[in-house]
Design a protein around this motif. Structure first.
Motif, short mmCIF file in Angstrom:
data_model
loop_
_atom_site.label_atom_id
_atom_site.label_comp_id
_atom_site.label_asym_id
_atom_site.label_seq_id
_atom_site.Cartn_x
_atom_site.Cartn_y
_atom_site.Cartn_z
N THR A 8 58.79 118.47 22.14
CA THR A 8 59.85 119.23 22.01
C THR A 8 60.59 119.70 23.54
O THR A 8 61.61 120.20 23.57
CB THR A 8 59.34 120.80 21.19
N ARG A 9 59.88 119.31 24.53
CA ARG A 9 60.24 119.51 25.99
C ARG A 9 61.50 118.56 26.05
O ARG A 9 62.38 119.47 26.67
CB ARG A 9 59.10 119.34 26.96
N LEU A 10 61.40 117.59 25.74
CA LEU A 10 62.62 116.54 26.33
C LEU A 10 63.05 115.83 25.26
O LEU A 10 63.83 115.12 25.37
CB LEU A 10 62.22 115.53 27.37
N HIS A 47 59.31 116.87 9.53
CA HIS A 47 60.48 117.56 9.30
C HIS A 47 60.91 118.13 10.62
O HIS A 47 60.31 118.84 11.43
CB HIS A 47 59.98 118.62 8.28
N HIS A 48 62.29 118.08 10.80
CA HIS A 48 62.86 118.38 12.17
C HIS A 48 63.81 119.48 12.15
O HIS A 48 64.28 119.82 10.92
CB HIS A 48 63.76 117.33 12.81
N LEU A 49 63.70 120.34 12.83
CA LEU A 49 64.40 121.70 13.00
C LEU A 49 65.20 121.95 14.19
O LEU A 49 64.31 121.66 15.27
CB LEU A 49 63.35 122.92 12.60
N HIS A 50 66.30 122.22 14.24
CA HIS A 50 67.17 122.41 15.29
C HIS A 50 67.98 123.40 15.21
O HIS A 50 69.17 123.19 14.20
CB HIS A 50 67.55 121.04 15.98
N ALA A 72 61.98 122.19 16.62
CA ALA A 72 60.21 122.07 16.04
C ALA A 72 60.28 120.65 15.20
O ALA A 72 61.07 120.13 14.79
CB ALA A 72 60.09 123.16 15.06
N PHE A 73 59.13 120.08 15.01
CA PHE A 73 58.83 119.12 14.22
C PHE A 73 57.45 119.48 13.64
O PHE A 73 56.64 120.21 14.15
CB PHE A 73 58.95 117.62 14.92
N SER A 117 59.55 124.77 19.88
CA SER A 117 59.93 125.27 21.13
C SER A 117 60.83 126.59 20.92
O SER A 117 61.84 126.63 20.21
CB SER A 117 60.48 124.31 22.02
N PHE A 118 60.97 127.25 21.96
CA PHE A 118 61.93 128.23 22.05
C PHE A 118 62.56 128.57 23.46
O PHE A 118 61.81 128.70 24.41
CB PHE A 118 61.28 129.70 21.64
#
Length: 177
Positions: free
Chosen positions: A21-23, A31-34, A140-141, A123-124
């Motif tokens: 999630t950093r880069l 599942h992906h969340l953005h 997130a994943f 990540s936040f």
């Protein structure tokens, strides 16, 4: 801008892609969340949002119970998040994987530990852009790791998206106060 701190605790996480999630990019098979929310404008808003985020105040303000072994997010710190009451309470432990405390970017990512209902990382991050706008991003994943999260299927994903939106609204309120 400061260099992000990253930790990798061998074998402690429930997934292999530690730090993704950093880069990015986010790994396949999850599942992906953005989700991105505009928080406000200016250095004061950015500083307030970064503080609320990295001291767990944001999570607590949404009604989540937080037990952390660090007052401020740092790599290697662990946090247990719980929601619900009694037999319908759900909790999970995470470890902070990376942090960034920069002039225009503050945030962290944490990954799931054994017993968490999901496998993956979230990540936040709060960013202060050149135009003075302040943005909050949740990325997130994840995939189900317990029978009840598998049974919840698409409903779990809807809850995750709703929670990301709630975090954004709550952080906007906290940073403006």
């Amino acid at each position: 801008m400061s260099t992000p701190e990253v930790t990798r605790a061998a074998g402690a996480f429930t997934y292999r892609e530690v730090g993704a999630t950093r880069l990015g990019p986010l790994p396949d098979g999850y599942h992906h969340l953005h989700h991105r929310t505009r928080i406000g404008r200016g250095r004061t808003v950015f500083d307030a949002a970064g503080s609320a985020l990295t001291t767990w105040r944001l999570h607590r303000a949404t009604g989540v119970r937080v037990r952390a072994d660090v007052a401020r997010a740092r790599p290697g710190g662990t946090v247990e998040l719980s929601l619900g009451v009694g037999p319908v309470a759900v909790s999970g432990r995470c470890e902070v994987v990376w942090t960034v405390y920069g002039r225009d970017r503050t945030g962290f990512g944490y990954g799931t530990l054994a017993g968490h209902p999901e496998r993956g990382e979230e990540s936040f991050v709060v960013d202060l852009r050149d135009d003075g706008s302040v943005w909050f991003t949740v990325m997130a994943f994840s995939r189900a790791d317990r029978w009840y999260t598998r049974a919840g299927g698409p409903f779990v994903r809807l809850l995750q998206r709703a929670y990301a939106r709630r975090l954004g609204r709550t952080l906007r309120r906290l940073a403006a106060a």
